[in-house]
Enzyme design. Structure first.
Site, PDB file in Angstrom:
ATOM      1  N   TYR A  80      44.599  46.353  36.608  1.00 36.22           N
ATOM      2  CA  TYR A  80      45.706  46.638  35.693  1.00 36.22           C
ATOM      3  C   TYR A  80      45.285  46.273  34.275  1.00 36.22           C
ATOM      4  O   TYR A  80      44.705  45.210  34.038  1.00 36.22           O
ATOM      5  CB  TYR A  80      46.937  45.820  36.091  1.00 36.22           C
ATOM      6  CG  TYR A  80      48.068  45.875  35.097  1.00 36.22           C
ATOM      7  CD1 TYR A  80      48.938  46.959  35.060  1.00 36.22           C
ATOM      8  CD2 TYR A  80      48.263  44.838  34.183  1.00 36.22           C
ATOM      9  CE1 TYR A  80      49.972  47.014  34.139  1.00 36.22           C
ATOM     10  CE2 TYR A  80      49.297  44.884  33.256  1.00 36.22           C
ATOM     11  CZ  TYR A  80      50.145  45.972  33.237  1.00 36.22           C
ATOM     12  OH  TYR A  80      51.168  46.033  32.325  1.00 36.22           O
ATOM     13  N   HIS A  81      45.595  47.153  33.316  1.00 33.50           N
ATOM     14  CA  HIS A  81      45.179  46.953  31.921  1.00 33.50           C
ATOM     15  C   HIS A  81      46.314  46.345  31.112  1.00 33.50           C
ATOM     16  O   HIS A  81      47.368  46.964  30.938  1.00 33.50           O
ATOM     17  CB  HIS A  81      44.769  48.284  31.311  1.00 33.50           C
ATOM     18  CG  HIS A  81      43.871  48.167  30.121  1.00 33.50           C
ATOM     19  ND1 HIS A  81      44.152  47.375  29.027  1.00 33.50           N
ATOM     20  CD2 HIS A  81      42.668  48.736  29.861  1.00 33.50           C
ATOM     21  CE1 HIS A  81      43.183  47.480  28.143  1.00 33.50           C
ATOM     22  NE2 HIS A  81      42.259  48.298  28.629  1.00 33.50           N
ATOM     23  N   GLY A  82      46.127  45.131  30.619  1.00 32.54           N
ATOM     24  CA  GLY A  82      47.119  44.506  29.754  1.00 32.54           C
ATOM     25  C   GLY A  82      47.024  45.041  28.340  1.00 32.54           C
ATOM     26  O   GLY A  82      46.254  45.967  28.042  1.00 32.54           O
TER      27      GLY A  82
END
Length: 278
Positions: free
Chosen positions: A77-79
């Site tokens: 998951y990309h913050g």
């Protein structure tokens, strides 16, 4: 806080690049960044980022035993920033002595002064054939299917914004490697964007430039969790595998992240000595 965050983050980034340039000049090195001659220089930078993660976010890595000894595609998951991924790379090298290659957005390569740093750590824009070859050579490779769109427009609810992306799954199938899901707790509490403001969304959709403002830099607790690998299955299509990967990351999120995220709660977790599973 925003100004301090940018100063510290870019300070560490450019200090890393400077250390590598000094190391290159001192040892008269040229190219061949996979050579063992670069190991000491690479280790300096790894220790710097690992220390930064430990001091600023109390960084922890859980489930590293789920990473296979051979090649694998790490999907995460990309913050709002990929800083947790940088911490992961450093901790993985320190704990396991393994370098994980990475796929990054094209604008990463337009940041001045960090080309050597990107080359040393195997960061690439990543066409499908190049990614497959990296994996076939026995390496780990990290990719975030949500990319910049997920970075800018996801929020404290941690929704995955993948659209119909399944190219990463086809890469795993072509290379015959497992997919390893990964998620970092409290990532959106450390760094957030103004992606909910329609004008920034419109500007991004029109220009595809990274124009959405970022704020935060809060020293919240970061814990990265690595899930069970999704094994290679020749009978599974890319679309089906992509959905499996998405479900696996959502499962990690649902288990380890309280939603919606809360900055104060994430800050207080810095003082909690016990690992949280919820």
């Amino acid at each position: 806080m925003l100004l301090a965050f940018h100063i510290v983050l870019f300070g560490v980034l450019y200090l890393s690049s400077l250390l590598l340039h000094v190391y290159k000049r001192k040892n008269h090195l040229k190219g061949d960044y996979s050579s063992k001659l670069w190991d000491n220089g690479r280790q300096m930078v790894i220790c710097l980022w690992d220390l930064y993660g430990k001091l600023w976010h109390g960084y922890e890595l859980h489930g590293v035993e789920n990473i296979p000894e051979g090649p694998g595609l790490i999907v995460y998951y990309h913050g709002a920033t990929p800083i947790d991924y940088l911490y992961f790379l450093a901790r993985l090298c320190n704990q396991k002595g393994r370098l994980c290659h990475s796929v990054a957005d094209h604008f990463t390569f337009k940041i001045p002064g960090i080309k050597l740093l990107l080359d040393i750590f195997g960061v690439m824009h990543g066409g499908r054939e190049e990614c497959v070859q990296i994996l076939k050579n026995g390496h780990l490779l990290g990719v975030s299917p949500g990319g910049v769109r997920e970075a800018f427009f996801s929020d404290e609810n941690y929704n995955l914004l993948w659209g119909n992306r399944k190219g990463f799954a086809q890469v795993a199938i072509d290379a015959k490697v497992p997919i390893i899901p990964m998620f970092t707790q409290n990532l959106r509490e450390g760094y957030r964007t103004l992606g909910k403001i329609w004008s920034f969304r419109w500007l991004y959709e029109y220009t595809r430039l990274p124009v959405v403002p970022l704020y935060g830099g809060f020293p919240v607790k970061f814990r990265t969790y690595i899930g069970d690998p999704i094994p290679y299955d020749p009978n599974v299509t890319a679309a089906e595998l992509a959905e499996k990967a998405k479900t696996a990351i959502q499962s990690l999120r649902d288990r380890h992240q309280k939603i919606p995220g809360n900055i104060l709660r994430a800050l207080l977790e810095r003082f909690d000595k016990h690992q949280k599973d919820d």
